[in-house]
Write a protein that holds these residues in place. Structure first.
Motif, PDB file in Angstrom:
ATOM      1  N   GLU A   1       0.800  -1.229  -0.126  1.00  0.00           N
ATOM      2  CA  GLU A   1       0.008  -0.103   0.039  1.00  0.00           C
ATOM      3  C   GLU A   1       0.828   1.170  -0.094  1.00  0.00           C
ATOM      4  O   GLU A   1       0.452   2.513  -0.289  1.00  0.00           O
ATOM      5  CB  GLU A   1      -0.999   0.026   1.264  1.00  0.00           C
ATOM      6  N   LYS A   2       2.087   1.045   0.256  1.00  0.00           N
ATOM      7  CA  LYS A   2       3.013   2.215   0.148  1.00  0.00           C
ATOM      8  C   LYS A   2       3.492   2.470  -1.055  1.00  0.00           C
ATOM      9  O   LYS A   2       4.608   3.363  -1.431  1.00  0.00           O
ATOM     10  CB  LYS A   2       4.375   1.888   1.333  1.00  0.00           C
ATOM     11  N   GLY A   3       2.995   1.729  -2.228  1.00  0.00           N
ATOM     12  CA  GLY A   3       3.328   2.117  -3.592  1.00  0.00           C
ATOM     13  C   GLY A   3       4.976   1.875  -3.868  1.00  0.00           C
ATOM     14  O   GLY A   3       5.586   2.336  -4.615  1.00  0.00           O
ATOM     15  N   GLY A   4       5.518   0.817  -3.286  1.00  0.00           N
ATOM     16  CA  GLY A   4       6.692   0.586  -3.214  1.00  0.00           C
ATOM     17  C   GLY A   4       7.769   1.262  -2.605  1.00  0.00           C
ATOM     18  O   GLY A   4       9.175   1.009  -2.508  1.00  0.00           O
ATOM     19  N   TYR A   5       7.192   2.273  -1.736  1.00  0.00           N
ATOM     20  CA  TYR A   5       8.175   3.159  -1.036  1.00  0.00           C
ATOM     21  C   TYR A   5       8.225   2.639   0.371  1.00  0.00           C
ATOM     22  O   TYR A   5       7.636   2.202   0.890  1.00  0.00           O
ATOM     23  CB  TYR A   5       7.610   4.609  -0.856  1.00  0.00           C
ATOM     24  N   PRO A   6       9.454   2.836   1.189  1.00  0.00           N
ATOM     25  CA  PRO A   6       9.504   2.367   2.564  1.00  0.00           C
ATOM     26  C   PRO A   6       8.780   3.158   3.341  1.00  0.00           C
ATOM     27  O   PRO A   6       8.555   2.628   4.618  1.00  0.00           O
ATOM     28  CB  PRO A   6      11.243   2.666   2.792  1.00  0.00           C
ATOM     29  N   HIS A   7       8.260   4.238   3.125  1.00  0.00           N
ATOM     30  CA  HIS A   7       7.260   5.079   4.311  1.00  0.00           C
ATOM     31  C   HIS A   7       6.425   5.814   3.445  1.00  0.00           C
ATOM     32  O   HIS A   7       6.423   6.064   2.330  1.00  0.00           O
ATOM     33  CB  HIS A   7       8.308   6.135   5.181  1.00  0.00           C
ATOM     34  N   TYR A   8       5.042   6.144   4.165  1.00  0.00           N
ATOM     35  CA  TYR A   8       4.120   6.706   3.672  1.00  0.00           C
ATOM     36  C   TYR A   8       4.502   8.256   3.286  1.00  0.00           C
ATOM     37  O   TYR A   8       4.313   8.842   2.154  1.00  0.00           O
ATOM     38  CB  TYR A   8       3.144   6.705   4.344  1.00  0.00           C
ATOM     39  N   MET A   9       5.610   8.650   4.139  1.00  0.00           N
ATOM     40  CA  MET A   9       5.992  10.191   4.089  1.00  0.00           C
ATOM     41  C   MET A   9       6.521  10.329   2.716  1.00  0.00           C
ATOM     42  O   MET A   9       6.244  11.193   1.962  1.00  0.00           O
ATOM     43  CB  MET A   9       6.946  10.508   5.024  1.00  0.00           C
ATOM     44  N   LEU A  10       7.634   9.272   2.469  1.00  0.00           N
ATOM     45  CA  LEU A  10       8.245   9.444   1.039  1.00  0.00           C
ATOM     46  C   LEU A  10       7.366   9.344  -0.060  1.00  0.00           C
ATOM     47  O   LEU A  10       7.287  10.015  -1.117  1.00  0.00           O
ATOM     48  CB  LEU A  10       9.282   8.358   0.992  1.00  0.00           C
ATOM     49  N   LYS A  11       6.274   8.356   0.057  1.00  0.00           N
ATOM     50  CA  LYS A  11       5.296   8.362  -1.168  1.00  0.00           C
ATOM     51  C   LYS A  11       4.539   9.560  -1.071  1.00  0.00           C
ATOM     52  O   LYS A  11       4.394  10.054  -2.318  1.00  0.00           O
ATOM     53  CB  LYS A  11       4.439   7.127  -0.457  1.00  0.00           C
ATOM     54  N   GLU A  12       3.993  10.083  -0.158  1.00  0.00           N
ATOM     55  CA  GLU A  12       3.315  11.283  -0.186  1.00  0.00           C
ATOM     56  C   GLU A  12       4.115  12.607  -0.877  1.00  0.00           C
ATOM     57  O   GLU A  12       3.522  13.573  -1.556  1.00  0.00           O
ATOM     58  CB  GLU A  12       2.734  11.627   1.401  1.00  0.00           C
TER      59      GLU A  12
END
Ligand code: F6R
Length: 359
Positions: free
Chosen positions: A1-12
């Motif tokens: 659900e993080k779209g392949g990113y380690p953190h939601y913050m980076l995804k956002e």
């Protein structure tokens, strides 16, 4: 659900081009005529918010004054009572809240309404309490923000406030602002955000490599750069637990410079509008052997910016409105990388909740 990113913050952070494009197109489909009418006729405009949303509000208030010649004041929601006695019929109070649930902002808007003012909510959640209780709602479409630290909603809030200002400029012939050009600059923020993300990652990492070993830092800007500096400092405090203080650069010699010594990190935000005196501030900091990083438009990197900055984050050439929307991006990345270098989880900062619903 993080779209392949380690953190939601980076995804956002990385989602910002999309969030800005979505918010822009949603603003175009909303009927803002009533909101524009009450703002046009407002006796006085207040913008109330907390945290990151307050920083967007401060930037919006400067834009109201600078672009429209209208006196708008940004206030921290929990401090609204400093003006509530003078708020009355004819005033407009804009509440800016990502969640639409922040209790202090809700209470400030309720009080404003009781005193006869009209209220406008700028929210990312159109079903929120603040949206329900306000006279008018302007909805962003930044998408859900899961990370505690606000990122894409900040840039979308700035976009929304500038869009409202551009629309007000369009209606008034007395104002010397090219509203068409302004709308265009706002619209292109998504492309520039994309470029800014790709050009600033490596440099933001270089700044983080310095910051993660430090206990404090200054973030300095002038005029529009001040709220952006405040936002950068807040991000660093929140997720990297490093004390960071934002200051109007011209004020730094009136005290704050006392604690600057060799290798003290100072981050300058140079927007390239009414802030050319920053060059002198950079020299003052260099004279104390500070470690300097400067965020500046690529076509304005010269003089002491070029000579004395240890790192320059060169932002893509773009109109002023676009710069106002996108200059927080490298600061978000700096905070994110600094937190990860310290081994912290940026999505779950200690002591913080995403939405503060208790006083
Ligand atoms: C900072 C942050 C908080 C919120 C503040 C207001 O990263 O997330 O400072 O900005 O709590 O929240 P909203 O915008 O939901 O009213």
């Amino acid at each position: 659900e993080k779209g392949g990113y380690p953190h939601y913050m980076l995804k956002e952070i990385m989602e910002q081009p999309y969030a800005l494009a979505q918010t822009f197109s949603s603003l175009q489909t909303q009927d803002l005529s009533e909101v524009l009418k009450i703002l046009e006729n407002a006796r006085r405009i207040y913008v109330v918010a907390a945290g990151t949303s307050y920083h967007a509000s401060l930037l919006g208030a400067i834009a109201f004054r600078r672009f429209l010649g209208v006196d708008a004041e940004a206030l921290i929601s929990s401090e609204f009572r400093v003006v509530s006695r003078v708020v009355k019929w004819g005033d407009v109070v804009i509440g800016v809240s990502q969640s639409g649930e922040t209790i202090d902002t809700l209470l400030a808007l309720r009080e404003a309404r009781e005193r006869g003012a009209k209220t406008v909510a700028i929210v990312n959640n159109p079903f929120s309490t603040i949206a329900r209780e306000s006279d008018y709602v302007v909805s962003m479409r930044a998408g859900p923000e899961i990370a505690v630290a606000a990122t894409k909603t900040f840039t979308s809030q700035v976009l929304t406030l500038l869009y409202i200002i551009a629309k007000l400029a369009e209606k008034s012939s007395a104002i010397n602002v090219d509203s068409k050009a302004m709308i265009h600059g706002i619209k292109m923020s998504y492309e520039i955000a994309e470029k800014a993300l790709s050009v600033s990652q490596g440099k933001a990492m270089a700044v983080a490599n310095k910051l993660f070993q430090k206990h404090s830092a200054y973030y300095l800007g002038r005029v529009f750069g001040v709220p952006i500096a405040m936002e950068g400092a807040l991000k660093l405090k929140e997720i990297a637990y490093i004390h960071a203080e934002a200051y109007p650069a011209g004020e730094s010699k009136h005290g704050p410079i006392a604690l600057v010594d060799k290798d003290y990190p100072v981050i300058f935000i140079y927007i390239g509008f009414l802030d050319e005196l920053i060059e002198g501030n950079i020299e003052e900091m260099k004279a104390r052997e500070a470690w300097i990083a400067t965020i500046a438009p690529e076509n304005m990197v010269r003089g002491s910016i070029e000579k004395y900055s240890n790192v320059v984050i060169e932002m893509p050439r773009a109109p002023l409105e676009t710069r106002l929307i996108t200059y927080a991006i490298p600061l978000q990345l700096i905070a994110y990388y600094t937190a990860t270098l310290k081994g912290l989880d940026p999505d779950k900062p200690r002591n913080l909740a995403k939405t503060v619903t208790v006083i």
